[in-house]
Design a protein around this motif. Structure first.
Motif, PDB file in Angstrom:
ATOM      1  N   ASN A  42       0.828  -1.212   0.000  1.00 25.01           N
ATOM      2  CA  ASN A  42       0.000   0.000   0.000  1.00 25.01           C
ATOM      3  C   ASN A  42       0.857   1.255   0.000  1.00 25.01           C
ATOM      4  OD1 ASN A  42      -2.382  -1.494   0.025  1.00 25.01           O
ATOM      5  ND2 ASN A  42      -2.438  -1.602   2.264  1.00 25.01           N
ATOM      6  N   ARG A  43       1.954   1.231   0.763  1.00 23.47           N
ATOM      7  CA  ARG A  43       2.832   2.406   0.800  1.00 23.47           C
ATOM      8  C   ARG A  43       3.595   2.578  -0.504  1.00 23.47           C
ATOM      9  NH1 ARG A  43       2.953   0.899   6.344  1.00 23.47           N
ATOM     10  NH2 ARG A  43       4.502  -0.738   6.008  1.00 23.47           N
ATOM     11  N   ILE A  44       4.081   1.460  -1.053  1.00 21.78           N
ATOM     12  CA  ILE A  44       4.865   1.524  -2.290  1.00 21.78           C
ATOM     13  C   ILE A  44       4.031   2.028  -3.454  1.00 21.78           C
ATOM     14  CG2 ILE A  44       5.964   0.049  -4.042  1.00 21.78           C
ATOM     15  CD1 ILE A  44       6.982  -1.702  -1.687  1.00 21.78           C
ATOM     16  N   ALA A  45       2.764   1.618  -3.514  1.00 24.10           N
ATOM     17  CA  ALA A  45       1.926   1.884  -4.683  1.00 24.10           C
ATOM     18  C   ALA A  45       1.262   3.257  -4.667  1.00 24.10           C
ATOM     19  CB  ALA A  45       0.858   0.800  -4.798  1.00 24.10           C
ATOM     20  N   GLN A  46       1.412   3.986  -3.587  1.00 31.45           N
ATOM     21  CA  GLN A  46       0.743   5.286  -3.489  1.00 31.45           C
ATOM     22  C   GLN A  46       1.128   6.202  -4.649  1.00 31.45           C
ATOM     23  OE1 GLN A  46       1.552   7.014   0.328  1.00 31.45           O
ATOM     24  NE2 GLN A  46       0.231   5.614   1.438  1.00 31.45           N
ATOM     25  N   ARG A  47       0.103   6.721  -5.342  1.00 33.60           N
ATOM     26  CA  ARG A  47       0.260   7.695  -6.423  1.00 33.60           C
ATOM     27  C   ARG A  47       1.123   7.170  -7.570  1.00 33.60           C
ATOM     28  NH1 ARG A  47       0.674  10.444  -1.696  1.00 33.60           N
ATOM     29  NH2 ARG A  47       2.954  10.533  -1.787  1.00 33.60           N
ATOM     30  N   LYS A  48       1.110   5.854  -7.791  1.00 31.16           N
ATOM     31  CA  LYS A  48       1.852   5.269  -8.908  1.00 31.16           C
ATOM     32  C   LYS A  48       0.877   4.612  -9.886  1.00 31.16           C
ATOM     33  CE  LYS A  48       6.145   4.551  -6.330  1.00 31.16           C
ATOM     34  NZ  LYS A  48       7.111   3.590  -5.779  1.00 31.16           N
ATOM     35  N   SER A  49       1.110   4.845 -11.172  1.00 25.93           N
ATOM     36  CA  SER A  49       0.225   4.286 -12.199  1.00 25.93           C
ATOM     37  C   SER A  49       0.604   2.859 -12.571  1.00 25.93           C
ATOM     38  CB  SER A  49       0.260   5.167 -13.450  1.00 25.93           C
ATOM     39  OG  SER A  49       1.587   5.252 -13.955  1.00 25.93           O
ATOM     40  N   GLN A  50       1.819   2.428 -12.219  1.00 25.57           N
ATOM     41  CA  GLN A  50       2.276   1.062 -12.470  1.00 25.57           C
ATOM     42  C   GLN A  50       3.288   0.684 -11.405  1.00 25.57           C
ATOM     43  OE1 GLN A  50       3.089  -0.334 -16.497  1.00 25.57           O
ATOM     44  NE2 GLN A  50       5.052  -1.198 -15.834  1.00 25.57           N
ATOM     45  N   VAL A  51       3.311  -0.602 -11.048  1.00 29.01           N
ATOM     46  CA  VAL A  51       4.276  -1.104 -10.071  1.00 29.01           C
ATOM     47  C   VAL A  51       5.170  -2.126 -10.758  1.00 29.01           C
ATOM     48  CG1 VAL A  51       4.565  -2.426  -7.934  1.00 29.01           C
ATOM     49  CG2 VAL A  51       2.814  -0.657  -8.072  1.00 29.01           C
ATOM     50  N   ASP A  52       6.483  -1.886 -10.698  1.00 35.21           N
ATOM     51  CA  ASP A  52       7.467  -2.736 -11.365  1.00 35.21           C
ATOM     52  C   ASP A  52       8.283  -3.487 -10.319  1.00 35.21           C
ATOM     53  OD1 ASP A  52       6.891  -1.752 -14.073  1.00 35.21           O
ATOM     54  OD2 ASP A  52       7.724   0.134 -13.339  1.00 35.21           O
ATOM     55  N   ILE A  53       8.402  -4.808 -10.503  1.00 38.58           N
ATOM     56  CA  ILE A  53       9.066  -5.681  -9.533  1.00 38.58           C
ATOM     57  C   ILE A  53      10.265  -6.347 -10.203  1.00 38.58           C
ATOM     58  CG2 ILE A  53       8.781  -7.697  -8.026  1.00 38.58           C
ATOM     59  CD1 ILE A  53       5.645  -6.049  -9.201  1.00 38.58           C
ATOM     60  N   LEU A  54      11.355  -6.476  -9.438  1.00 41.49           N
ATOM     61  CA  LEU A  54      12.555  -7.156  -9.921  1.00 41.49           C
ATOM     62  C   LEU A  54      12.938  -8.252  -8.938  1.00 41.49           C
ATOM     63  CD1 LEU A  54      15.099  -7.450 -11.731  1.00 41.49           C
ATOM     64  CD2 LEU A  54      16.171  -5.643 -10.352  1.00 41.49           C
ATOM     65  N   MET A  71       0.586  -9.100  -4.593  1.00 46.88           N
ATOM     66  CA  MET A  71       0.530  -7.756  -5.170  1.00 46.88           C
ATOM     67  C   MET A  71      -0.662  -7.609  -6.112  1.00 46.88           C
ATOM     68  SD  MET A  71       4.412  -6.474  -5.823  1.00 46.88           S
ATOM     69  CE  MET A  71       5.380  -5.866  -4.432  1.00 46.88           C
ATOM     70  N   LYS A  72      -0.893  -8.650  -6.920  1.00 45.19           N
ATOM     71  CA  LYS A  72      -2.013  -8.614  -7.855  1.00 45.19           C
ATOM     72  C   LYS A  72      -3.345  -8.505  -7.116  1.00 45.19           C
ATOM     73  CE  LYS A  72      -3.322  -8.970 -12.211  1.00 45.19           C
ATOM     74  NZ  LYS A  72      -2.969  -7.936 -13.193  1.00 45.19           N
ATOM     75  N   ALA A  77      -6.326  -2.962  -9.753  1.00 43.55           N
ATOM     76  CA  ALA A  77      -6.472  -1.999 -10.848  1.00 43.55           C
ATOM     77  C   ALA A  77      -5.139  -1.410 -11.311  1.00 43.55           C
ATOM     78  CB  ALA A  77      -7.410  -0.872 -10.421  1.00 43.55           C
ATOM     79  N   THR A  78      -4.042  -1.830 -10.689  1.00 42.39           N
ATOM     80  CA  THR A  78      -2.726  -1.267 -11.013  1.00 42.39           C
ATOM     81  C   THR A  78      -1.931  -2.248 -11.863  1.00 42.39           C
ATOM     82  OG1 THR A  78      -2.700  -0.087  -8.897  1.00 42.39           O
ATOM     83  CG2 THR A  78      -0.605  -0.310 -10.055  1.00 42.39           C
ATOM     84  N   PRO A  79      -1.472  -1.826 -13.043  1.00 38.65           N
ATOM     85  CA  PRO A  79      -0.640  -2.715 -13.864  1.00 38.65           C
ATOM     86  C   PRO A  79       0.674  -3.075 -13.149  1.00 38.65           C
ATOM     87  CG  PRO A  79      -1.436  -0.850 -15.153  1.00 38.65           C
ATOM     88  CD  PRO A  79      -1.745  -0.549 -13.717  1.00 38.65           C
ATOM     89  N   LEU A  80       1.080  -4.335 -13.272  1.00 37.51           N
ATOM     90  CA  LEU A  80       2.345  -4.806 -12.710  1.00 37.51           C
ATOM     91  C   LEU A  80       3.259  -5.266 -13.842  1.00 37.51           C
ATOM     92  CD1 LEU A  80       1.062  -7.136  -9.809  1.00 37.51           C
ATOM     93  CD2 LEU A  80       1.540  -4.690  -9.691  1.00 37.51           C
ATOM     94  N   SER A  81       4.557  -5.182 -13.598  1.00 33.10           N
ATOM     95  CA  SER A  81       5.527  -5.823 -14.496  1.00 33.10           C
ATOM     96  C   SER A  81       6.546  -6.542 -13.633  1.00 33.10           C
ATOM     97  CB  SER A  81       6.218  -4.801 -15.398  1.00 33.10           C
ATOM     98  OG  SER A  81       7.248  -4.117 -14.696  1.00 33.10           O
ATOM     99  N   LYS A 107      -1.304 -12.480 -16.879  1.00 37.34           N
ATOM    100  CA  LYS A 107      -1.497 -11.151 -17.461  1.00 37.34           C
ATOM    101  C   LYS A 107      -0.379 -10.181 -17.094  1.00 37.34           C
ATOM    102  CE  LYS A 107      -6.541 -11.488 -17.764  1.00 37.34           C
ATOM    103  NZ  LYS A 107      -7.840 -10.880 -17.376  1.00 37.34           N
ATOM    104  N   ILE A 108       0.591 -10.653 -16.283  1.00 36.01           N
ATOM    105  CA  ILE A 108       1.729  -9.815 -15.914  1.00 36.01           C
ATOM    106  C   ILE A 108       2.818  -9.975 -16.972  1.00 36.01           C
ATOM    107  CG2 ILE A 108       3.524  -9.395 -14.191  1.00 36.01           C
ATOM    108  CD1 ILE A 108       1.629 -10.484 -12.067  1.00 36.01           C
ATOM    109  N   PRO A 109       3.308  -8.905 -17.569  1.00 39.12           N
ATOM    110  CA  PRO A 109       4.417  -9.043 -18.523  1.00 39.12           C
ATOM    111  C   PRO A 109       5.734  -9.338 -17.799  1.00 39.12           C
ATOM    112  CG  PRO A 109       3.813  -6.733 -18.271  1.00 39.12           C
ATOM    113  CD  PRO A 109       2.797  -7.521 -17.498  1.00 39.12           C
ATOM    114  N   PHE A 110       6.398 -10.414 -18.216  1.00 38.74           N
ATOM    115  CA  PHE A 110       7.671 -10.818 -17.621  1.00 38.74           C
ATOM    116  C   PHE A 110       8.805 -10.512 -18.593  1.00 38.74           C
ATOM    117  CE2 PHE A 110       4.926 -13.168 -14.870  1.00 38.74           C
ATOM    118  CZ  PHE A 110       5.654 -13.429 -13.713  1.00 38.74           C
ATOM    119  N   SER A 111       9.934 -10.070 -18.054  1.00 40.85           N
ATOM    120  CA  SER A 111      11.179  -9.951 -18.808  1.00 40.85           C
ATOM    121  C   SER A 111      12.181 -10.885 -18.151  1.00 40.85           C
ATOM    122  CB  SER A 111      11.703  -8.516 -18.791  1.00 40.85           C
ATOM    123  OG  SER A 111      10.807  -7.640 -19.453  1.00 40.85           O
ATOM    124  N   TRP A 112      12.692 -11.857 -18.924  1.00 38.21           N
ATOM    125  CA  TRP A 112      13.573 -12.892 -18.382  1.00 38.21           C
ATOM    126  C   TRP A 112      15.023 -12.567 -18.700  1.00 38.21           C
ATOM    127  CZ3 TRP A 112      10.911 -16.154 -15.364  1.00 38.21           C
ATOM    128  CH2 TRP A 112       9.543 -16.290 -15.600  1.00 38.21           C
TER     129      TRP A 112
END
Length: 288
Positions: A42-54, A71-72, A77-81, A107-112
Motif C-alpha cells: 500500500n505504501r509503495i503503490a501510493q500515487r503510482k500508475s504502475q508497479v514494477d518488480i525485480l 501484489m495482484k 487496478a494497477t498494472p504490474l511488471s 497477465k503480468i508481462p515478464f522480462s527474463w
C-alpha cells in the motif's frame, strides 16, 4: 579468478531442491511475506500508475510467484511488471512453467534475464537503459556474488522513490554462520568464495548510509540423517550444506569428522533424539 558456475545444476540442484523441501524454507518466507508485504504494498503503490518488480536470483520462482500473486490481489487496478534475473536455465524454465499454470500471473508481462546479477549489471550499464523498480527482492542469493556491497549498491540504485529492497539471508547467529566461517578456507572454494552472514550485510548497509527494517525468523532444520553414513538423503543434505559434489569423497576423513562434530555440537541442539540445526533467517527491508 575462474568464472563461477551459472547457478545450480546437476547434483547441486538436487541438493538445493531437497533442502528447500526438507527445510520448508518457502513456507517460512511466505509467512514473513504474509505478515509484512501487504502494508508495504500500500505504501509503495501510493500515487503510482504502475508497479514494477525485480527478482534477483529467483530460482524456480515459487517465492516470486507468491509475492506477485499478493501484489495482484492487493492492487487489482494497477498494472504490474516483473523482471527476473536468474542464471540457472533449468530453474528459469521451472519458473516459466509455473507462470503458465498460474492464472493470476498470466497477465503480468515478464522480462527474463537468464544471467548472473553481475552480468545483468554490466548489461544495464552498457545499454544505458536503467529501468527502475518499486520492489526488488534478493532472497538467499548474495552468497554467490563476487562483490556483494557493490551488488547491493547497484540494485538499490534501481529503486524508484518510496520503494523497497528486500534482502533475505542467513542470520548472523545461525549454524550456517558458524559452519562456513569456521571452515572458510576449506569450503569457500566454489560458487561461494567468501561467506557472509546477515550481520556482515548490515555492516555494509550502515556504511552505505541506507535505512532498513530488520526481521529475525528463528527456525531449525532436522539434520539427524546427516550422521548416518550411507543415508542417501543425509548425504545429499551434507553435500548441499558444505557445497561438495560428494561430501565423503571430496573431503579428507579428518575434515569430515571436524565438520560433523561442529554441526552436532556447535550449530545444533538435540531434542528427543533429533539433531536440529540452527537455520534462522534475517529479512532486511531496505528503504529507497
Amino acid at each position: 579468478m575462474s568464472e563461477k558456475p551459472p547457478g545450480y545444476e546437476g547434483r547441486n540442484l538436487l541438493g538445493f531442491q531437497f533442502y528447500l523441501k526438507h527445510s520448508e524454507e518457502h513456507k517460512v518466507i511466505q509467512g514473513f511475506v504474509d505478515r509484512v508485504l501487504p502494508g508495504e504494498i500500500n505504501r509503495i503503490a501510493q500515487r503510482k500508475s504502475q508497479v514494477d518488480i525485480l527478482g534477483v536470483g529467483s530460482g524456480g520462482g515459487e517465492i516470486d510467484a507468491y509475492i506477485l500473486s499478493i501484489m495482484k490481489s492487493k492492487l487489482p487496478a494497477t498494472p504490474l511488471s516483473a523482471d527476473i534475473v536468474e542464471p540457472s536455465i533449468e530453474l528459469s524454465d521451472h519458473f516459466k512453467a509455473l507462470v503458465r499454470r498460474t492464472p493470476s500471473l498470466q497477465k503480468i508481462p515478464f522480462s527474463w534475464h537468464t544471467m548472473t546479477c553481475e552480468d545483468y549489471e554490466k548489461q544495464v550499464k552498457e545499454k544505458g537503459n536503467m529501468k527502475r523498480f518499486d520492489f526488488i527482492h534478493m532472497i538467499q542469493m548474495l552468497y554467490y556474488v563476487n562483490d556483494y556491497p557493490r551488488t547491493i549498491q547497484f540494485f538499490h540504485s534501481l529503486l524508484k522513490d518510496n520503494s523497497k529492497l528486500l534482502i533475505v539471508h542467513e542470520a548472523e547467529t545461525s549454524g550456517w554462520d558458524t559452519l562456513w566461517k569456521t571452515y572458510r578456507d576449506e569450503l569457500c572454494t566454489k560458487t561461494i568464495s567468501d561467506y557472509k552472514s546477515a550481520g556482515d550485510i548490515k555492516v555494509h548497509l550502515d556504511q552505505l548510509g541506507l535505512k532498513y527494517d530488520e526481521h529475525l525468523i528463528p527456525r531449525t532444520l532436522d539434520i539427524t540423517a546427516c550422521f548416518t553414513k550411507g543415508d542417501d538423503m543425509g548425504e545429499l543434505l551434507l553435500d548441499f550444506m558444505t557445497e561438495q559434489d560428494h561430501f565423503y569423497q571430496s573431503l579428507t576423513p579428518e575434515l569430515q569428522a571436524g565438520i560433523l562434530d561442529l554441526l552436532r555440537n556447535r550449530c545444533s541442539t538435540e531434542i528427543d533424539g533429533r539433531i536440529l540445526f540452527d537455520n534462522s533467517l534475517t529479512c532486511l527491508l531496505v528503504h529507497s
